[in-house]
Design a protein around this motif. Structure first.
Motif, PDB file in Angstrom:
ATOM      1  N   ARG A 111       9.892  12.715  20.306  1.00 55.96           N
ATOM      2  CA  ARG A 111       8.584  12.659  19.194  1.00 55.96           C
ATOM      3  C   ARG A 111       8.552  11.551  17.841  1.00 55.96           C
ATOM      4  O   ARG A 111       7.896  10.645  17.989  1.00 55.96           O
ATOM      5  N   GLU A 153       6.576   7.646  17.531  1.00 59.67           N
ATOM      6  CA  GLU A 153       5.957   7.427  16.686  1.00 59.67           C
ATOM      7  C   GLU A 153       6.303   6.142  15.970  1.00 59.67           C
ATOM      8  O   GLU A 153       5.705   4.900  15.787  1.00 59.67           O
ATOM      9  N   LEU A 182       5.905   3.284  18.166  1.00 59.14           N
ATOM     10  CA  LEU A 182       3.909   3.166  17.977  1.00 59.14           C
ATOM     11  C   LEU A 182       3.718   2.449  16.689  1.00 59.14           C
ATOM     12  O   LEU A 182       2.924   1.286  16.457  1.00 59.14           O
ATOM     13  N   SER A 226       6.632   8.269  26.744  1.00 62.35           N
ATOM     14  CA  SER A 226       5.468   9.682  26.655  1.00 62.35           C
ATOM     15  C   SER A 226       5.103   8.127  26.377  1.00 62.35           C
ATOM     16  O   SER A 226       3.341   8.578  26.252  1.00 62.35           O
ATOM     17  N   MET A 252       0.498   7.304  27.200  1.00 65.33           N
ATOM     18  CA  MET A 252      -0.022   7.182  26.504  1.00 65.33           C
ATOM     19  C   MET A 252      -1.098   5.712  26.723  1.00 65.33           C
ATOM     20  O   MET A 252      -2.338   5.351  26.028  1.00 65.33           O
ATOM     21  N   TYR A 271      -4.977   3.468  18.791  1.00 62.37           N
ATOM     22  CA  TYR A 271      -3.567   4.476  18.870  1.00 62.37           C
ATOM     23  C   TYR A 271      -4.141   5.556  17.556  1.00 62.37           C
ATOM     24  O   TYR A 271      -5.187   5.361  16.665  1.00 62.37           O
ATOM     25  N   ARG A 272      -3.096   6.730  17.781  1.00 64.64           N
ATOM     26  CA  ARG A 272      -3.609   7.790  16.809  1.00 64.64           C
ATOM     27  C   ARG A 272      -4.558   8.256  16.417  1.00 64.64           C
ATOM     28  O   ARG A 272      -5.503   8.590  15.472  1.00 64.64           O
ATOM     29  N   ASN A 273      -5.422   8.242  17.836  1.00 69.16           N
ATOM     30  CA  ASN A 273      -6.703   8.963  17.534  1.00 69.16           C
ATOM     31  C   ASN A 273      -7.829   8.338  16.401  1.00 69.16           C
ATOM     32  O   ASN A 273      -8.589   8.523  16.024  1.00 69.16           O
ATOM     33  N   LEU A 315       2.432  15.692  24.453  1.00 66.27           N
ATOM     34  CA  LEU A 315       2.054  14.156  24.411  1.00 66.27           C
ATOM     35  C   LEU A 315       0.781  13.911  23.475  1.00 66.27           C
ATOM     36  O   LEU A 315       1.162  12.882  22.273  1.00 66.27           O
ATOM     37  N   GLN A 316       0.110  14.264  23.554  1.00 66.54           N
ATOM     38  CA  GLN A 316      -1.286  14.096  22.743  1.00 66.54           C
ATOM     39  C   GLN A 316      -0.957  13.900  21.552  1.00 66.54           C
ATOM     40  O   GLN A 316      -1.853  13.472  21.112  1.00 66.54           O
ATOM     41  N   GLU A 317      -0.958  14.438  20.915  1.00 70.65           N
ATOM     42  CA  GLU A 317      -0.368  14.876  19.352  1.00 70.65           C
ATOM     43  C   GLU A 317      -0.030  13.275  19.114  1.00 70.65           C
ATOM     44  O   GLU A 317      -0.439  13.588  17.416  1.00 70.65           O
ATOM     45  N   VAL A 318       0.544  12.508  19.204  1.00 71.33           N
ATOM     46  CA  VAL A 318       1.325  11.419  19.479  1.00 71.33           C
ATOM     47  C   VAL A 318      -0.114  10.667  18.734  1.00 71.33           C
ATOM     48  O   VAL A 318       0.342   9.175  18.036  1.00 71.33           O
ATOM     49  N   PHE A 319      -0.651  10.244  19.747  1.00 67.76           N
ATOM     50  CA  PHE A 319      -2.067   9.376  19.365  1.00 67.76           C
ATOM     51  C   PHE A 319      -3.059   9.012  17.413  1.00 67.76           C
ATOM     52  O   PHE A 319      -2.156  10.380  16.792  1.00 67.76           O
TER      53      PHE A 319
END
Lengths: 264, 264
Positions: A22, A26, A29, A66, A70, A228-230, B260-264
């Motif tokens: 993870r 990160e 990303l 992952s 995404m 990215y990252r919402n 995985l979503q947390e990575v956003f």
DNA sequence: CACCTCTATTCCTATATAGGACTTGATACG
DNA sequence: CGTATCAAGTCCTATATAGGAATAGAGGTG
């Protein structure tokens, strides 16, 4: 053999400790966000990344999978890993689109900017962008779909991030897809969306612009765009007058083109 | 050490040859479809599956991760792997829902069946279900949302698969969520949806049922429901009269609750 | 020039192994 | 009885290793 204490953090009680794969996701990303690799660029090979990240191949592969999931990168057997390109979907609108009854896609072919201004007003977009943002660039556009009908689109952009746009001429912005524009010029691709719809009377400025009867009902379609990252980057409201054309809802997640999908 | 020729198929030219982890996903999915494990059941432990499937732990884990990704199973650290339960989302409507402007969810609280019949007519649902299906169970219902407003719902079900429903009394079907009903009674959970929307005049039978003016415009919301392996199982059309309440589009993919979503 | 072959690069699959971390239930202790 | 401890079961992470398979490009051959 396990190498001693490469399992760095003992997690101390499942606090902020994340799995290594993870953290690698990160990190990559972040690098992409920062522009170290731009859309279309090729990332270093797996094994090289493994060295850089001080991880084993399998761990790096998992991190990369992952990111594929995404929609941030694409991997091609024998070629490499690439940052997802701006127009990767070659004309496919990714998160939403108009289609004819049969399912054939209708493309927006013509944009006409009605106005650009910087505003402070609050509305549904305020809660989408959060408290800290209180200045928005507001752009109204007339969008023609497939030479068949017009819709009215309003976009709100956070002024803090996209201030340069406020100074741009209408000529620069006319005819462009904002999605592509933000991707290419600001490295801010729309990765995910939050959408709502309601049926309501269209406001007078819209009925006037679209040349439909005053008080006409239509669909008010709100689309919050997340990068990215919402991170919220756009808030858009599209006013759609009645039509036998339909709006097709596409899964907002990049997962759709993941190979996993085939298993369904 | 690599064991000789466990890498069974040399792929012969990337024909139908699939990766082993994929075949394992498929196999487990088939078992779940067939009812060997029901929603809520616990699957054998990873290492045991590895033995059964003649694969290594890592491969089984990867297969299971992809099933999690699809929303077919859930895994819980220290507890086990479970077939996704019928009401796993505890009242959360999974693929779509009505919300108030703020985002609070509005629940359908009351269903009233207007009619059940078996029909042969074709329509948008025909292409959704495919050529082979030509008999449908057609159910009309009035649905009240959160005690605030009513919508009109029509469901088409393939008669070949759900023939038992045609014989059921309205009392049995009243007040139930079809999603849950099909999951529990037919082991046919809705895993994915295909949705479209259009703004059109509501048909007379709808305006009458909803008690709104004749010719009133509304949203015509079509939802195709897909189960395992993208098998079409329901086609639903919901007529929504104008309201300040909005329809919220939820990513149709189970991926949303993936870690995985947390990575956003 | 067209075509084939070979090679380097890169991703893909799979294995065996080792230990950490969470959950649950049984057992021992005060 | 309530609590603490322990152990078994289970999933989670990570590594090192080995070879397969797709791609692109270099070089040779007719």
């Amino acid at each position: 053999m396990m190498q001693k204490s490469l399992q760095v953090v003992p997690a101390s009680k499942s606090g902020g400790a994340k799995a290594k794969h993870r953290r690698i996701s990160e990190e990559i990303l972040s690098a992409i966000e920062s522009g170290r690799w731009l859309p279309g660029d090729r990332l270093p090979a797996e094994d090289q990344l493994a060295v850089e990240m001080q991880a084993s191949l399998g761990t790096v592969q998992r991190a990369l999978r992952s990111l594929v999931q995404m929609g941030v990168v694409e991997r091609h057997h024998g070629r490499g890993t690439f940052v997802t390109g701006a127009r990767a979907q070659e004309g496919q609108l990714r998160h939403f689109r108009f289609t004819a009854e049969g399912g054939t896609q209708l493309l927006p072919v013509y944009f006409k900017i009605v106005g650009i201004e910087t505003v402070r007003e609050s509305g549904p977009w305020s809660s989408f962008f959060g408290k800290r943002e209180d200045n928005y660039i507001h752009i109204h556009r007339l969008v023609n779909v497939n030479d068949e009908f017009d819709v009215f689109s309003e976009i709100y952009l956070p002024a803090s991030r996209f201030s340069e746009i406020a100074g741009m001429s209408e000529a620069t912005l006319n005819g462009v897809s904002f999605r592509d524009f933000l991707t290419e010029r600001f490295n801010a691709p729309t990765i995910n969306t939050h959408q709502t719809m309601a049926c309501q009377p269209l406001p007078p400025r819209v009925t006037r612009a679209l040349n439909v009867p005053h008080g006409q009902y239509g669909i008010v379609w709100s689309i919050g765009g997340l990068s990215y990252r919402n991170t919220p980057i756009t808030w858009q409201r599209i006013f759609v007058p009645p039509s036998d054309r339909v709006i097709e809802i596409v899964p907002t997640n990049a997962a759709e083109q993941s190979p996993l999908q085939e298993v369904f």
